[in-house]
Motif scaffolding. Structure first.
Motif, short mmCIF file in Angstrom:
data_model
loop_
_atom_site.label_atom_id
_atom_site.label_comp_id
_atom_site.label_asym_id
_atom_site.label_seq_id
_atom_site.Cartn_x
_atom_site.Cartn_y
_atom_site.Cartn_z
N UNK A 1 -2.22 21.57 11.70
CA UNK A 1 -1.78 23.31 11.97
C UNK A 1 -0.69 23.27 11.40
N UNK A 2 -0.49 22.66 10.52
CA UNK A 2 1.14 23.31 10.52
C UNK A 2 1.49 23.70 8.52
N UNK A 3 1.99 24.03 8.00
CA UNK A 3 2.45 24.39 6.99
C UNK A 3 2.93 23.32 6.15
N UNK A 4 2.29 22.79 5.18
CA UNK A 4 2.78 21.47 3.81
C UNK A 4 3.89 22.16 2.97
N UNK A 5 4.54 21.40 2.26
CA UNK A 5 5.47 22.48 1.81
C UNK A 5 5.42 21.45 0.43
N UNK A 6 5.59 19.97 0.31
CA UNK A 6 5.19 18.98 -0.39
C UNK A 6 4.31 18.26 0.64
N UNK A 7 3.88 17.54 -1.25
CA UNK A 7 3.32 15.98 -0.44
C UNK A 7 3.80 14.95 -1.48
N UNK A 8 4.56 13.50 -1.56
CA UNK A 8 4.54 12.39 -2.12
C UNK A 8 4.06 11.73 -2.10
N UNK A 9 3.20 10.73 -2.98
CA UNK A 9 2.61 9.73 -2.08
C UNK A 9 2.97 8.43 -2.75
N UNK A 10 2.97 6.80 -2.73
CA UNK A 10 3.02 5.73 -3.10
C UNK A 10 2.04 4.45 -2.94
N UNK A 11 2.05 4.03 -3.99
CA UNK A 11 0.22 3.02 -3.70
C UNK A 11 1.02 1.74 -3.05
N UNK A 12 1.24 1.01 -2.04
CA UNK A 12 2.39 -0.72 -1.19
C UNK A 12 1.67 -1.59 -2.16
N UNK A 13 1.97 -2.39 -2.65
CA UNK A 13 0.91 -3.51 -3.35
C UNK A 13 1.22 -4.64 -2.16
N UNK A 14 0.24 -5.09 -2.12
CA UNK A 14 0.06 -6.35 -1.58
C UNK A 14 0.47 -7.13 -1.27
N UNK A 15 0.80 -8.05 -0.79
CA UNK A 15 2.15 -8.87 -0.63
C UNK A 15 0.86 -10.66 0.20
N UNK A 16 1.39 -11.69 -0.60
CA UNK A 16 1.29 -12.69 0.28
C UNK A 16 1.90 -13.31 0.87
N UNK A 17 1.09 -14.13 1.80
CA UNK A 17 1.69 -14.37 3.48
C UNK A 17 1.78 -15.90 3.37
N UNK A 18 2.76 -16.48 3.58
CA UNK A 18 2.46 -18.26 4.65
C UNK A 18 2.59 -18.61 5.65
N UNK A 19 2.45 -19.38 6.32
CA UNK A 19 2.73 -19.71 7.94
C UNK A 19 2.96 -21.09 7.46
N UNK A 20 3.95 -21.81 8.27
CA UNK A 20 3.26 -23.56 8.36
C UNK A 20 2.92 -23.82 9.77
N UNK A 21 2.52 -24.84 9.65
CA UNK A 21 1.40 -24.99 11.52
C UNK A 21 1.49 -26.54 10.99
N UNK A 22 0.65 -26.82 12.67
CA UNK A 22 0.13 -28.01 12.37
C UNK A 22 -0.31 -28.61 11.42
N UNK A 23 -1.18 -28.49 10.86
CA UNK A 23 -2.03 -28.67 9.70
C UNK A 23 -1.66 -28.39 8.90
N UNK A 24 -0.46 -27.56 8.39
CA UNK A 24 -0.10 -27.72 6.82
C UNK A 24 -0.58 -26.32 6.85
#
Length: 99
Positions: free
Chosen positions: A48-71
């Motif tokens: 229920x508000x008045x929007x003055x401006x809308x900007x958009x951005x597509x955020x890219x996916x990121x590769x994630x790595x984690x070290x565990x006992x199994x590697x």
């Protein structure tokens, strides 16, 4: 696209809170297929508000790595679309009201 499918969730971080206080901007994660007109209409209808401006951005996916006992375990975080909503002066959105 239905308006209920456009907005996924608001972004609530310290950086966003500073932008909200200084520039009256709110950040939302939105559907990747939604355009600026649909985003504006959805925010105006749900909050229920008045929007003055809308900007958009597509955020890219990121590769994630984690070290565990199994590697190393490799994975990927998904990409998402972020919308930055600037409201008219004097308008606010209470994101904490229904939590």
């Amino acid at each position: 696209m239905k308006l209920s499918d456009v907005l996924i969730k608001p972004v609530v971080t310290e950086k966003v809170n500073k932008a909200t206080e200084k520039f009256n901007r709110y950040y939302f994660i939105v559907d990747k297929k939604a355009n600026k007109l649909e985003i504006k209409k959805a925010v105006e209808e749900f909050y229920g508000v008045t929007v003055q401006d809308v900007n958009t951005a597509v955020m890219p996916g990121k590769a994630k790595f984690r070290f565990t006992k199994a590697g190393f375990i490799a994975g990927k975080k998904p990409s998402f679309k972020k919308a930055i909503i600037t409201l008219a002066s004097g308008e606010t959105i209470d994101l904490y009201a229904n939590m």
